[in-house]
Design an enzyme around this catalytic site. Sequence first.
Site, PDB file in Angstrom:
ATOM      1  N   SER A   1       9.293 -64.538  -8.409  1.00  0.00           N
ATOM      2  CA  SER A   1       8.857 -64.321  -7.042  1.00  0.00           C
ATOM      3  C   SER A   1       9.909 -63.543  -6.258  1.00  0.00           C
ATOM      4  O   SER A   1      10.222 -62.408  -6.603  1.00  0.00           O
ATOM      5  CB  SER A   1       8.521 -65.669  -6.398  1.00  0.00           C
ATOM      6  OG  SER A   1       7.813 -65.505  -5.204  1.00  0.00           O
TER       7      SER A   1
ATOM      8  N   ASP B   1      -3.045 -64.610  -9.587  1.00  0.00           N
ATOM      9  CA  ASP B   1      -1.945 -64.767  -8.626  1.00  0.00           C
ATOM     10  C   ASP B   1      -2.347 -64.180  -7.274  1.00  0.00           C
ATOM     11  O   ASP B   1      -2.641 -62.990  -7.162  1.00  0.00           O
ATOM     12  CB  ASP B   1      -0.698 -64.070  -9.161  1.00  0.00           C
ATOM     13  CG  ASP B   1       0.572 -64.502  -8.453  1.00  0.00           C
ATOM     14  OD1 ASP B   1       0.493 -64.869  -7.268  1.00  0.00           O
ATOM     15  OD2 ASP B   1       1.636 -64.475  -9.094  1.00  0.00           O
TER      16      ASP B   1
ATOM     17  N   HIS C   1       0.622 -68.038  -9.613  1.00  0.00           N
ATOM     18  CA  HIS C   1       2.018 -67.861  -9.251  1.00  0.00           C
ATOM     19  C   HIS C   1       2.946 -68.940  -9.814  1.00  0.00           C
ATOM     20  O   HIS C   1       4.068 -68.646 -10.238  1.00  0.00           O
ATOM     21  CB  HIS C   1       2.140 -67.829  -7.730  1.00  0.00           C
ATOM     22  CG  HIS C   1       3.338 -67.101  -7.220  1.00  0.00           C
ATOM     23  ND1 HIS C   1       3.490 -65.733  -7.327  1.00  0.00           N
ATOM     24  CD2 HIS C   1       4.470 -67.544  -6.604  1.00  0.00           C
ATOM     25  CE1 HIS C   1       4.638 -65.358  -6.803  1.00  0.00           C
ATOM     26  NE2 HIS C   1       5.254 -66.445  -6.353  1.00  0.00           N
TER      27      HIS C   1
END
Length: 418
Positions: free
Chosen positions: A189, A360, A393
């Site tokens: 991320s 995601d 994610h």
Amino acid sequence: MGTTAAHRPGLLLSPAAAVALALLSLSTLRLAVVVGARVVQPYGGGGGGPCALAVTPLGYPCEEHQVTTADGYILSLQRIPRGRGGGGASSSRAGQPVLLQHGVLVDGMSWLLASPEESLPFILADRGFDVWIANNRGTRWSRRHVSLDPSSRLYWNWSWDDLVANDLPAMVDFVNTQTGQKPHYVGHSMGTLVALAAFSEGRVVDQLKSAALLTPVAYLAHITTPIGILLAKAFVGEALSDLLGVAEFDPLSPPVTNLIRAFCRRPGMNCYDLLGSITGKNYCLNSSAVDVFLKYEPQPTSTKTMVHFAQTVRDGVLTKYDYVLPERNIASYGQAEPPVYQMSGIPAGFPLFLSYGGRDSLADPFDVRLLLQDLRGHDRDKLTVQYLDQFAHLDFIIGVCAKDYVYKDMIAFLNRFN
């Protein structure tokens, strides 16, 4: 990718727990610092750190380290030099170093939430790697500065630009110096965003062997999470006047939780599955790891960092922090508009592994493909791309099947450049 026994559809959390998890998508001092509604004890490197909490009880060796950035922030790093019983590395000499960098609103503990068989640091250590875990400034283990106190506004006067320019170079240089080897880099991320921005400016590429980027973030214009879009608009539009007056963005503070509750009352917002609404429908999320997560996360960051993210969502391009007023940008950058991080500037011969998921909602596949277009001139034998259509994610760090679908191929990539 077929359905497995590990898949836990419809993981439901209370609104409070969901709010905390949704905001993931990021020697003790005598005086505790009061932040929002909780007391945060700044960490000074003694007992009770991540090593004592999450590593040594499982039988792994672990060391606590600290590094000071050029602008005075004192960062904590944990080192797992080898696995249980040696983990394939000599007891007298650690193996190939690898530096793990977490995302926004979490810290290095986010890598250590699952079992040793499922957590990336332990998997790497058991395969002979010398594992280093980073903790960004402002998080629980990295709340110290050579002169500033975390209760002051000046302490929080930074955006993720400063992680690019100061934190990442300091940590990479420290690992390099301590081990005498160039480390690999693994980010998730925001840990990928900081790395990509740094690489685009030629930072640290000569000190790393390769980089593996899980859910790579360089563009955010196509995020599909409704609450993420609302948050971005709120920050950019300065609707959060009471919050923008606070330099520290604490996910557990009343201004933030009240904001989320207000969004939850909007039509069509399902806050009982807020985790899925924010990150996308995760494929094999580890529910016990979620329980552990709630013990340690989320973590604070600077409000300026959150505004910077909002600018990236709004503008559709990755730039340095925009001060909005031309005179302030000129004072900072010598130009009226903030400079763009040019992804095409990443050295074509630097080895990259990119892994992203079709579900995601934050690192949206369309945005990742924009990044891949920027990298179309990259050396073909130095760029490995993995696409998992069912992954979202959080699957990449606390998914029970990440070890089979992600880590196996990633480790094979790292070994190519050892």
